[in-house]
Design a protein around this motif. Structure first.
Motif, PDB file in Angstrom:
ATOM      1  N   SER A  49      25.924 -54.166 145.926  1.00 46.50           N
ATOM      2  CA  SER A  49      26.189 -53.503 144.643  1.00 46.50           C
ATOM      3  C   SER A  49      25.189 -54.014 143.624  1.00 46.50           C
ATOM      4  CB  SER A  49      27.605 -53.833 144.174  1.00 46.50           C
ATOM      5  OG  SER A  49      27.782 -53.486 142.817  1.00 46.50           O
ATOM      6  N   THR A  50      24.785 -53.146 142.738  1.00 40.71           N
ATOM      7  CA  THR A  50      24.056 -53.577 141.537  1.00 40.71           C
ATOM      8  C   THR A  50      24.939 -53.384 140.314  1.00 40.71           C
ATOM      9  OG1 THR A  50      21.892 -53.115 142.493  1.00 40.71           O
ATOM     10  CG2 THR A  50      22.015 -53.172 140.090  1.00 40.71           C
ATOM     11  N   ARG A  51      25.279 -52.120 140.030  1.00 40.01           N
ATOM     12  CA  ARG A  51      26.020 -51.799 138.799  1.00 40.01           C
ATOM     13  C   ARG A  51      27.409 -52.416 138.748  1.00 40.01           C
ATOM     14  NH1 ARG A  51      22.389 -48.540 139.487  1.00 40.01           N
ATOM     15  NH2 ARG A  51      23.068 -48.731 141.624  1.00 40.01           N
ATOM     16  N   THR A  52      28.177 -52.212 139.794  1.00 37.29           N
ATOM     17  CA  THR A  52      29.587 -52.585 139.701  1.00 37.29           C
ATOM     18  C   THR A  52      29.735 -54.089 139.551  1.00 37.29           C
ATOM     19  OG1 THR A  52      30.041 -50.693 141.111  1.00 37.29           O
ATOM     20  CG2 THR A  52      31.837 -52.240 140.758  1.00 37.29           C
ATOM     21  N   ARG A 101      34.887 -55.554 146.424  1.00 32.44           N
ATOM     22  CA  ARG A 101      34.294 -54.403 147.141  1.00 32.44           C
ATOM     23  C   ARG A 101      34.238 -54.750 148.616  1.00 32.44           C
ATOM     24  NH1 ARG A 101      28.937 -51.124 145.552  1.00 32.44           N
ATOM     25  NH2 ARG A 101      30.494 -50.310 144.095  1.00 32.44           N
ATOM     26  N   HIS A 129      37.065 -45.569 144.288  1.00 33.60           N
ATOM     27  CA  HIS A 129      36.247 -46.430 143.420  1.00 33.60           C
ATOM     28  C   HIS A 129      36.759 -46.221 141.993  1.00 33.60           C
ATOM     29  CE1 HIS A 129      33.033 -48.721 141.832  1.00 33.60           C
ATOM     30  NE2 HIS A 129      31.988 -48.129 142.389  1.00 33.60           N
ATOM     31  N   GLN A 132      34.642 -46.907 138.785  1.00 37.01           N
ATOM     32  CA  GLN A 132      33.584 -45.919 138.558  1.00 37.01           C
ATOM     33  C   GLN A 132      34.184 -44.702 137.863  1.00 37.01           C
ATOM     34  OE1 GLN A 132      30.131 -46.068 139.134  1.00 37.01           O
ATOM     35  NE2 GLN A 132      30.234 -44.223 137.872  1.00 37.01           N
ATOM     36  N   PRO A 262      26.876 -41.527 139.700  1.00 41.56           N
ATOM     37  CA  PRO A 262      27.337 -42.917 139.710  1.00 41.56           C
ATOM     38  C   PRO A 262      26.192 -43.895 139.958  1.00 41.56           C
ATOM     39  CG  PRO A 262      27.965 -41.802 141.748  1.00 41.56           C
ATOM     40  CD  PRO A 262      27.392 -40.747 140.837  1.00 41.56           C
ATOM     41  N   LEU A 263      25.100 -43.410 140.506  1.00 45.84           N
ATOM     42  CA  LEU A 263      23.943 -44.223 140.900  1.00 45.84           C
ATOM     43  C   LEU A 263      24.355 -45.219 141.998  1.00 45.84           C
ATOM     44  CD1 LEU A 263      22.338 -44.867 137.384  1.00 45.84           C
ATOM     45  CD2 LEU A 263      21.889 -42.962 138.965  1.00 45.84           C
ATOM     46  N   PRO A 264      23.501 -45.710 142.833  1.00 46.07           N
ATOM     47  CA  PRO A 264      22.067 -45.460 142.809  1.00 46.07           C
ATOM     48  C   PRO A 264      21.716 -44.037 143.249  1.00 46.07           C
ATOM     49  CG  PRO A 264      22.638 -46.684 144.788  1.00 46.07           C
ATOM     50  CD  PRO A 264      23.889 -46.570 143.978  1.00 46.07           C
TER      51      PRO A 264
HETATM   52  N1   CP Z   1      28.014 -46.835 141.116  1.00 45.04           N
HETATM   53  C1   CP Z   1      28.059 -47.949 141.894  1.00 45.04           C
HETATM   54  O1   CP Z   1      29.091 -48.271 142.479  1.00 45.04           O
HETATM   55  O2   CP Z   1      26.867 -48.609 141.979  1.00 45.04           O
HETATM   56  P1   CP Z   1      26.657 -49.967 142.788  1.00 45.04           P
HETATM   57  O3   CP Z   1      26.834 -49.636 144.255  1.00 45.04           O
HETATM   58  O4   CP Z   1      25.268 -50.418 142.455  1.00 45.04           O
HETATM   59  O5   CP Z   1      27.711 -50.926 142.356  1.00 45.04           O
END
Ligand code: CP
Length: 313
Positions: A49-52, A101, A129, A132, A262-264
């Motif tokens: 994960s980056t964002r979460t 996660r 999720h 998100q 939601p990215l990426p």
């Molecule tokens: N949107 C999201 O869950 O991004 P990550 O997988 O980077 O957390």
């Protein structure tokens, strides 16, 4: 003990309160800068994960709290065979709230059975999720001023994309919402979600045409084809570029439509779209930090206020 495993764990009133709290945090961040002093968030990320993960951690730090945890299963005792149940039992001794996660569907739900502090599902396989979704709702609400009476066009990997499963479930709580589900046949929305739409009497349409879907949309929600959930790489390679939103397609979209993701992203939104004022996916990622601040605060309050730590085992 309140856990957030699915958007359905939150009532509409609770969601509305979280959105209002996030708006207030955005407007008055200093008023919240010490609210979680002495509290700890554990981020247990068995999947990348980056964002979460980073927005959860930034959220807790901006509330004055502390963070501990791991960012991959390989740096935890899961590699030695420790179960999710035992992991959350142990971490509940060290932290006041857990964001987890995991690649397996249902893992966060299992964690909630054994945790002594609130568990937040930060994504479980292709299932749900919920944070998100809260991020998405905050972004939509800030730009549209409402969650009722919207047409959402969801495009891409609707089979494996947990964000769209959670978003549909959440939006089914609101009035006069319509869904346009754009996907290749092999990546259609799972039957259990369609059954819920049918049972709720919601208007929805399945199509393989992005052009048709976006022409009617208030919100276009693009998603990545989820490479990591395919059993067969050839299938992924064949399907990965099924939909690419570019400047030409944006010309077909309503002037007031907003674009979320939601990215990426991989290839499904061309970089040229980033400069379109309707493209909100980077702002959406920022909203993720504020709504997670609101959620952490709310769960810690519900778990017994800020006077005493989470009970040790
Ligand atoms: N949107 C999201 O869950 O991004 P990550 O997988 O980077 O957390």
């Amino acid at each position: 003990m309140k856990h957030v495993i699915s958007p359905l764990d939150l009532t509409v009133e609770e969601i509305d309160r979280l959105l209002a709290l996030a708006d207030d945090i955005i407007d008055h961040p200093q008023a919240y800068a010490h609210k979680c002093a002495g509290k700890k968030l554990a981020t247990l990320f068995f999947e990348p994960s980056t964002r979460t993960r980073l927005s959860f951690e930034a959220a807790m730090l901006e509330l004055g709290g502390s963070v501990l945890g791991f960012s991959s299963a390989s740096s935890s005792s899961a590699t030695k065979g420790e179960s999710v149940a035992d992991t959350v039992r142990i971490v509940g001794n060290y932290a006041d709230v857990i964001a987890m996660r995991h690649p397996k569907e249902g893992a966060a739900g299992v964690g909630a059975l054994f945790a002594k502090c609130p568990i937040i599902n930060a994504g479980d396989g292709g299932h749900q999720h919920p944070t998100q979704t809260l991020t998405d709702l905050l972004t939509i609400h800030r730009h549209k001023g409402r969650l009722n009476g919207l047409t959402l066009c969801l495009c891409g990997d609707l089979k494996f994309g947990r964000t769209v499963h959670s978003l549909v479930r959440a939006m089914m709580r609101y009035q006069d919402v319509r869904f346009i589900l754009v996907s290749p046949d092999e990546l259609r929305m799972p039957t259990y979600i369609l059954d819920e739409l049918d049972a709720g009497g919601f208007a929805y349409e399945e199509t393989d045409s992005l052009e048709k879907g976006l022409a009617q949309a208030d919100v276009l929600y693009m998603t990545r084809v989820q490479q990591e959930r395919f059993a067969n790489r050839e299938d992924y390679l064949r399907l990965r570029d099924s939909y690419i939103l570019d400047g030409e397609k944006m010309k077909l979209a309503p002037a007031e439509m907003i674009v979320l993701h939601p990215l990426p992203r991989v290839n499904e939104i061309a970089p040229e779209v980033d400069d379109d004022p309707r493209a909100l996916y980077f702002e959406q990622a920022l909203c993720g930090k504020y709504i997670r601040m609101a959620l952490i605060l709310t769960l810690l309050e519900q778990a017994g206020g800020f006077e005493k730590p989470c009970a040790a085992q």
